[in-house]
Design a protein around this motif. Structure first.
Motif, PDB file in Angstrom:
ATOM      1  N   LYS A  96       0.828  -1.205   0.000  1.00 42.12           N
ATOM      2  CA  LYS A  96       0.000   0.000   0.000  1.00 42.12           C
ATOM      3  C   LYS A  96       0.865   1.259   0.000  1.00 42.12           C
ATOM      4  O   LYS A  96       0.618   2.201  -0.759  1.00 42.12           O
ATOM      5  CB  LYS A  96      -0.914   0.013   1.228  1.00 42.12           C
ATOM      6  CG  LYS A  96      -2.033  -1.005   1.216  1.00 42.12           C
ATOM      7  CD  LYS A  96      -2.904  -0.838   2.463  1.00 42.12           C
ATOM      8  CE  LYS A  96      -4.027  -1.851   2.504  1.00 42.12           C
ATOM      9  NZ  LYS A  96      -4.878  -1.666   3.716  1.00 42.12           N
ATOM     10  N   ARG A 100       0.997   4.083  -2.976  1.00 38.41           N
ATOM     11  CA  ARG A 100       0.606   5.476  -2.728  1.00 38.41           C
ATOM     12  C   ARG A 100       1.734   6.431  -3.124  1.00 38.41           C
ATOM     13  O   ARG A 100       1.507   7.473  -3.741  1.00 38.41           O
ATOM     14  CB  ARG A 100       0.250   5.657  -1.253  1.00 38.41           C
ATOM     15  CG  ARG A 100      -1.066   4.994  -0.856  1.00 38.41           C
ATOM     16  CD  ARG A 100      -1.393   5.308   0.589  1.00 38.41           C
ATOM     17  NE  ARG A 100      -2.637   4.678   1.011  1.00 38.41           N
ATOM     18  CZ  ARG A 100      -2.766   3.888   2.066  1.00 38.41           C
ATOM     19  NH1 ARG A 100      -1.698   3.599   2.805  1.00 38.41           N
ATOM     20  NH2 ARG A 100      -3.938   3.368   2.393  1.00 38.41           N
ATOM     21  N   GLU A 119      -5.387  10.819  -2.159  1.00 39.03           N
ATOM     22  CA  GLU A 119      -6.553  10.038  -1.754  1.00 39.03           C
ATOM     23  C   GLU A 119      -6.539   8.608  -2.303  1.00 39.03           C
ATOM     24  O   GLU A 119      -7.465   7.836  -2.029  1.00 39.03           O
ATOM     25  CB  GLU A 119      -7.834  10.751  -2.187  1.00 39.03           C
ATOM     26  CG  GLU A 119      -8.041  12.092  -1.488  1.00 39.03           C
ATOM     27  CD  GLU A 119      -9.331  12.775  -1.906  1.00 39.03           C
ATOM     28  OE1 GLU A 119     -10.110  12.163  -2.679  1.00 39.03           O
ATOM     29  OE2 GLU A 119      -9.564  13.921  -1.474  1.00 39.03           O
ATOM     30  N   SER A 121      -6.298   4.920  -2.498  1.00 37.99           N
ATOM     31  CA  SER A 121      -6.440   3.947  -1.418  1.00 37.99           C
ATOM     32  C   SER A 121      -6.406   2.528  -1.984  1.00 37.99           C
ATOM     33  O   SER A 121      -7.443   1.878  -2.151  1.00 37.99           O
ATOM     34  CB  SER A 121      -7.759   4.194  -0.666  1.00 37.99           C
ATOM     35  OG  SER A 121      -7.888   3.314   0.416  1.00 37.99           O
ATOM     36  N   ASP A 123      -6.261  -1.420  -2.522  1.00 39.66           N
ATOM     37  CA  ASP A 123      -6.720  -2.536  -1.695  1.00 39.66           C
ATOM     38  C   ASP A 123      -6.577  -3.887  -2.386  1.00 39.66           C
ATOM     39  O   ASP A 123      -7.015  -4.903  -1.861  1.00 39.66           O
ATOM     40  CB  ASP A 123      -8.174  -2.327  -1.262  1.00 39.66           C
ATOM     41  CG  ASP A 123      -9.142  -2.230  -2.434  1.00 39.66           C
ATOM     42  OD1 ASP A 123      -8.691  -2.085  -3.590  1.00 39.66           O
ATOM     43  OD2 ASP A 123     -10.363  -2.288  -2.197  1.00 39.66           O
ATOM     44  N   GLU A 222      -7.050   0.166  -6.782  1.00 40.17           N
ATOM     45  CA  GLU A 222      -8.103   0.470  -5.825  1.00 40.17           C
ATOM     46  C   GLU A 222      -9.406  -0.036  -6.432  1.00 40.17           C
ATOM     47  O   GLU A 222      -9.858   0.478  -7.453  1.00 40.17           O
ATOM     48  CB  GLU A 222      -8.179   1.972  -5.578  1.00 40.17           C
ATOM     49  CG  GLU A 222      -9.263   2.394  -4.618  1.00 40.17           C
ATOM     50  CD  GLU A 222      -9.347   3.895  -4.442  1.00 40.17           C
ATOM     51  OE1 GLU A 222     -10.452   4.390  -4.165  1.00 40.17           O
ATOM     52  OE2 GLU A 222      -8.312   4.581  -4.588  1.00 40.17           O
TER      53      GLU A 222
END
Length: 228
Positions: A96, A100, A119, A121, A123, A222
């Motif tokens: 992660k 980012r 922002e 994110s 996953d 994401e």
């Protein structure tokens, strides 16, 4: 990780298309080795490495293991029902953080990558293992429920990566050489661009990296799927 001039070790960054950027040598040798070592561990299972099968019954020309969400054409789930029925491993915080940072660095060079890079994110990650003769057909990444960028990290042997356009598989496209440590991010107007791996280049893995043969890619997304 990004130098102020957008170039690392003499290889300049490339704006491939609006919203798509290639940053060479983004990963240090140490981080590359860390990811190679972790990928071997993830491949062992549970929910380990397998060769994905298309809905028409054909097999994809590489092997993969998933983290966070399990992907099989063309859907996500929490269970690796085409492997061993185990729950997919959690998304590692390390992946992660790298993803980012990748989006933020890419957006510095081309703001079209993301309107709000902070922002992002992530996953879900798919780790693909390419042997000498493996490839990945030209396709779009359409399984996600949002327009967040796609992050791809390359390890091991280089490959010829074809980056096309969002309208279809035909030209225009660009054939890029992705080397170990390179970062490719695409979002914004290029988020749905067709792309694929034409072939690997055997014997091009950097000296000192503990990978005997083949290429590993770590692709992070994401999904936009609520965690119920």
């Amino acid at each position: 990780m990004l130098h102020e001039n957008g170039a690392l070790f003499g290889r300049p960054s490339i704006v491939v298309a609006p919203g798509a950027i290639l940053i060479p040598c983004w990963l240090s040798q140490e981080v590359q080795q860390e990811l190679v070592t972790c990928s071997r561990k993830w491949a062992m299972g549970p929910a380990g490495m397998r060769r994905p099968r298309m809905p028409d019954g054909s097999w994809m020309h590489m092997q993969s293991v998933c983290l966070g969400w399990h992907w099989k054409p063309y859907q996500y789930s929490r269970i690796a029902d085409d492997v061993d029925g185990a729950r997919v491993r959690p998304m590692p915080q390390r992946i992660k953080s790298l993803a980012r940072a990748a989006v933020q660095d890419a957006a510095q060079l081309d703001p079209a990558v993301s309107r709000n890079p902070e922002e992002f994110s992530p996953d879900a990650a798919i780790i693909n293992f390419y042997d000498d003769d493996d490839r990945l057909g030209i396709h779009q990444d359409r399984a996600e429920d949002n327009s967040a960028p796609v992050v791809t990290l390359s390890l091991g042997d280089s490959c010829i990566f074809r980056f096309g356009n969002p309208e279809g598989r035909a030209k225009p496209w660009k054939d890029l050489v992705l080397q170990s440590g390179d970062l490719l991010v695409f979002g914004g107007p290029s988020r749905l661009a067709f792309h694929g791996v034409r072939r690997t280049l055997p014997g091009t893995s950097p000296a000192g990296l503990d990978i005997r043969r083949g290429r590993v890619s770590v692709t992070v997304r994401e999904t936009g799927i609520p965690d119920l």
